[in-house]
Design a protein around this motif. Structure first.
Motif, PDB file in Angstrom:
ATOM      1  N   ASP A 146       0.829  -1.210   0.000  1.00  0.00           N
ATOM      2  CA  ASP A 146       0.000   0.000   0.000  1.00  0.00           C
ATOM      3  C   ASP A 146       0.861   1.257   0.000  1.00  0.00           C
ATOM      4  OD1 ASP A 146      -2.241  -1.569   0.030  1.00  0.00           O
ATOM      5  OD2 ASP A 146      -2.608  -1.365   2.183  1.00  0.00           O
ATOM      6  N   PHE A 147       1.952   1.219   0.763  1.00  0.00           N
ATOM      7  CA  PHE A 147       2.798   2.405   0.885  1.00  0.00           C
ATOM      8  C   PHE A 147       3.454   2.765  -0.444  1.00  0.00           C
ATOM      9  CE2 PHE A 147       6.672   4.725   1.979  1.00  0.00           C
ATOM     10  CZ  PHE A 147       6.178   5.676   2.862  1.00  0.00           C
ATOM     11  N   PHE A 148       3.847   1.733  -1.200  1.00  0.00           N
ATOM     12  CA  PHE A 148       4.524   1.995  -2.469  1.00  0.00           C
ATOM     13  C   PHE A 148       3.561   2.376  -3.582  1.00  0.00           C
ATOM     14  CE2 PHE A 148       7.976  -0.625  -0.500  1.00  0.00           C
ATOM     15  CZ  PHE A 148       8.922   0.376  -0.509  1.00  0.00           C
ATOM     16  N   SER A 149       2.288   2.276  -3.310  1.00  0.00           N
ATOM     17  CA  SER A 149       1.301   2.712  -4.299  1.00  0.00           C
ATOM     18  C   SER A 149       1.110   4.220  -4.205  1.00  0.00           C
ATOM     19  CB  SER A 149      -0.040   2.004  -4.047  1.00  0.00           C
ATOM     20  OG  SER A 149      -1.058   2.590  -4.825  1.00  0.00           O
ATOM     21  N   THR A 150       1.171   4.884  -5.327  1.00  0.00           N
ATOM     22  CA  THR A 150       0.977   6.333  -5.329  1.00  0.00           C
ATOM     23  C   THR A 150      -0.489   6.722  -5.152  1.00  0.00           C
ATOM     24  OG1 THR A 150       0.832   6.277  -7.747  1.00  0.00           O
ATOM     25  CG2 THR A 150       2.999   6.756  -6.780  1.00  0.00           C
ATOM     26  N   ALA A 151      -1.371   5.739  -5.172  1.00  0.00           N
ATOM     27  CA  ALA A 151      -2.796   6.025  -5.044  1.00  0.00           C
ATOM     28  C   ALA A 151      -3.233   6.176  -3.589  1.00  0.00           C
ATOM     29  CB  ALA A 151      -3.615   4.907  -5.704  1.00  0.00           C
ATOM     30  N   THR A 152      -2.362   5.798  -2.654  1.00  0.00           N
ATOM     31  CA  THR A 152      -2.749   5.864  -1.236  1.00  0.00           C
ATOM     32  C   THR A 152      -2.342   7.205  -0.628  1.00  0.00           C
ATOM     33  OG1 THR A 152      -0.665   4.978  -0.383  1.00  0.00           O
ATOM     34  CG2 THR A 152      -2.347   3.389  -1.062  1.00  0.00           C
ATOM     35  N   ASP A 153      -2.891   7.481   0.544  1.00  0.00           N
ATOM     36  CA  ASP A 153      -2.535   8.712   1.267  1.00  0.00           C
ATOM     37  C   ASP A 153      -1.802   8.377   2.567  1.00  0.00           C
ATOM     38  OD1 ASP A 153      -4.576   7.586   2.676  1.00  0.00           O
ATOM     39  OD2 ASP A 153      -5.842   9.386   2.753  1.00  0.00           O
ATOM     40  N   LEU A 154      -1.107   7.237   2.599  1.00  0.00           N
ATOM     41  CA  LEU A 154      -0.423   6.822   3.822  1.00  0.00           C
ATOM     42  C   LEU A 154       0.656   7.816   4.237  1.00  0.00           C
ATOM     43  CD1 LEU A 154      -0.012   2.946   3.324  1.00  0.00           C
ATOM     44  CD2 LEU A 154      -1.754   4.192   4.623  1.00  0.00           C
ATOM     45  N   ARG A 155       1.348   8.397   3.270  1.00  0.00           N
ATOM     46  CA  ARG A 155       2.404   9.349   3.607  1.00  0.00           C
ATOM     47  C   ARG A 155       1.831  10.579   4.288  1.00  0.00           C
ATOM     48  NH1 ARG A 155       3.367   6.801  -0.930  1.00  0.00           N
ATOM     49  NH2 ARG A 155       5.437   5.922  -1.380  1.00  0.00           N
ATOM     50  N   GLU A 156       0.706  11.040   3.780  1.00  0.00           N
ATOM     51  CA  GLU A 156       0.090  12.248   4.346  1.00  0.00           C
ATOM     52  C   GLU A 156      -0.472  11.998   5.753  1.00  0.00           C
ATOM     53  OE1 GLU A 156       0.731  12.724   0.225  1.00  0.00           O
ATOM     54  OE2 GLU A 156      -0.451  11.150   1.226  1.00  0.00           O
ATOM     55  N   LYS A 157      -0.728  10.742   6.061  1.00  0.00           N
ATOM     56  CA  LYS A 157      -1.361  10.420   7.346  1.00  0.00           C
ATOM     57  C   LYS A 157      -0.378   9.855   8.364  1.00  0.00           C
ATOM     58  CE  LYS A 157      -6.102   9.706   5.773  1.00  0.00           C
ATOM     59  NZ  LYS A 157      -7.271   8.791   5.731  1.00  0.00           N
TER      60      LYS A 157
END
Length: 363
Positions: free
Chosen positions: A40-51
């Motif tokens: 999930d983290f390596f997918s650019t479609a997620t917002d994990l970095r922002e959260k």
């Protein structure tokens, strides 16, 4: 003995994993979560970095609930040592510090290297009496110790810490819980400790790259006495963060590592830490009796009522290679070979160890 917890871990049948004092294992559920999280983290479609801030706040909440401490007094760190060095830099420079002789280098060295005035107490059967004597004689303002000693497995009497805090309320008591937390229920708010820190990669089933510092209101007062009057401005980028948080959490924190720690805590919560601790305690008591019978534990460990999950086998370290070749995972420490029993060990592990000791070492 209760049903083994080994099925919750990927441990080959021929491996006897007794080196949790060096590095603990991850539950299967944690490994599965990490795999999915990385995808999930390596997918650019997620917002994990922002959260990441929101995520680590949730981890902090889990830690606070698990150890009974206010969430604002929990600090996420990459490991124990990072947080510990930070808090040492917040201690008054004229602090006199009581240490234990031969304690973990990451505890004693940073104190000594900073030039603090320090005194020591020795570790033997009368550990608690030596501590009281040192406090009465030298009147230190800070006492720093590992709750469980990393070489010998000697554990401080936790009721003694409560009594010590009651007797010397202004003594700042700091504990390294890395070799202890995860082995039994621990209520920080009632413990007598003012500060406890730990890395999560041993008994907490958390893997590398995570840790935390827990601080009592008194501990916070000692470390940050003038926060209210300093008048420091916090950049709007740090909105919602306190000054003390900026000391302990100055940069971004690895969400994968902290999340793994959270999963470890969740495992204990699901199964009940009181249950896993009772299971391990029973195994440890059996192990102590058998190892004592074979006279391969130090007399200090045998004589002390307090028993941790760590033992140092008083055998020649040349046997280390042979033990490893027989899939007994262990490690040379001090004058012997260190082992430890956690919830994923069982009586079969102990029997295999004893069989090798009897047939290949004590024959």
């Amino acid at each position: 003995m209760q049903v083994s917890y080994k099925s919750y871990f990927d441990i080959p049948d021929d491996i006897c994993y007794l080196t949790t004092p060096g590095s603990g294992l991850l539950p299967i559920t944690s490994k599965e979560w990490r795999l999915k999280r990385d995808i999930d983290f390596f997918s650019t479609a997620t917002d994990l970095r922002e959260k990441q801030g929101e995520f680590n706040l949730a981890v902090k909440k889990s830690i606070a609930e698990f150890f009974t401490v206010a969430i604002q007094n929990v600090y996420n760190t990459p490991n124990f040592s990072t947080g510990f060095n930070t808090l040492l830099d917040r201690l008054p420079k004229d602090s006199k510090i009581l240490l234990l002789e031969g304690d973990y280098p990451s505890v004693n060295f940073p104190v000594i290297s900073r030039g603090f005035q320090y005194v020591t107490a020795c570790i033997d059967e009368q550990l608690e009496e030596h501590i009281i004597h040192a406090i009465e004689k030298h009147q230190p303002s800070v006492f720093i110790l590992s709750i469980v000693q990393y070489i010998s497995g000697i554990k401080i009497n936790l009721e003694f810490i409560k009594q010590l805090k009651s007797q010397f309320p202004e003594l700042l008591i700091i504990g390294d819980g890395t070799q202890f937390l995860g082995t039994e229920v621990f209520d920080f708010s009632q413990s007598g400790f003012d500060i406890v820190g730990a890395s999560g990669y041993k008994w907490l089933l958390g893997g590398f790259g995570n840790g935390f510092i827990l601080v009592s209101p008194y501990g916070k007062q000692v470390l940050f006495p003038n926060l209210a009057t300093q008048g420091l401005e916090i950049d709007k980028m740090w909105a919602g963060k306190s000054i003390d948080q900026l000391y302990f959490e100055p940069g971004h924190i690895d969400t994968l590592a902290q999340g793994t720690l959270q999963k470890g805590l969740a495992f204990f919560k699901e199964h009940g830490l009181e249950n896993t601790a009772a299971y391990t305690r029973s195994l440890v008591e059996t192990a102590k009796a058998e190892l004592s019978k074979r006279k391969i534990l130090s007399q200090v460990v045998i004589n002390r009522a307090e028993t941790s999950t760590i033992f140092n086998l008083q055998i020649d370290q040349r046997h280390y290679t042979m033990l490893m070749e027989n899939n007994i995972k262990c490690f040379p420490r001090g004058n012997g070979i260190r082992i430890g029993f956690h919830l994923y060990n069982d009586e079969n592990d102990l029997e295999k160890l004893l069989s090798i000791i009897d047939t290949k070492i004590l024959k």
